[in-house]
Design a protein around this motif. Structure first.
Motif, PDB file in Angstrom:
ATOM      1  N   GLN A   1       0.789  -1.136   0.014  1.00 51.50           N
ATOM      2  CA  GLN A   1      -0.141  -0.097   0.060  1.00 51.50           C
ATOM      3  C   GLN A   1       0.940   1.292   0.087  1.00 51.50           C
ATOM      4  OE1 GLN A   1      -3.154  -0.005   3.190  1.00 51.50           O
ATOM      5  NE2 GLN A   1      -2.925   2.357   2.972  1.00 51.50           N
TER       6      GLN A   1
ATOM      7  N   ASP B   1      -2.596   4.979  10.265  1.00 44.34           N
ATOM      8  CA  ASP B   1      -2.545   4.118   9.168  1.00 44.34           C
ATOM      9  C   ASP B   1      -1.417   3.076  10.027  1.00 44.34           C
ATOM     10  OD1 ASP B   1      -3.627   4.555   6.803  1.00 44.34           O
ATOM     11  OD2 ASP B   1      -2.469   6.306   6.834  1.00 44.34           O
TER      12      ASP B   1
ATOM     13  N   ALA C   1      -4.050   5.282   3.777  1.00 46.09           N
ATOM     14  CA  ALA C   1      -5.432   4.924   3.503  1.00 46.09           C
ATOM     15  C   ALA C   1      -6.244   6.017   4.056  1.00 46.09           C
ATOM     16  CB  ALA C   1      -5.482   3.794   4.281  1.00 46.09           C
TER      17      ALA C   1
END
Length: 85
Positions: free
Chosen positions: A68, A77, A72
């Motif tokens: 990732q 996170d 997010a």
């Protein structure tokens, strides 16, 4: 470096067969703007160290090929930091 938050992750490995400054095998920290909290640490049989925790959404850096690559969103996170010998 002081980022003004005072909440950073610090990790050090000590060699208990040595004394004084010689005992410090390595040390590092994870920190930028915002908070960084380490929740758990484990050491693998090969000497690798894994730290998991969470961080605020500001200035999160990731390594190339990260699962990732962008935060997010939201107020925090999770992170996984793996150090290999």
């Amino acid at each position: 470096t002081d980022y003004g938050t005072g909440i950073e992750v610090f990790l050090a490995r000590l060699d208990l067969t040595r004394a004084g400054q010689e005992a410090l095998a390595y040390a590092t920290y994870l920190g930028t703007l915002g908070i960084h909290v380490g929740e758990a640490v484990t050491v693998g049989p090969d000497g690798s160290v894994c730290v998991v925790g969470y961080t605020g959404p500001l200035n999160v850096s990731v390594s190339e090929g990260a699962v990732q690559p962008e935060p997010a969103g939201g107020i925090s996170d999770g992170f996984v930091l793996v150090l290999t010998p």
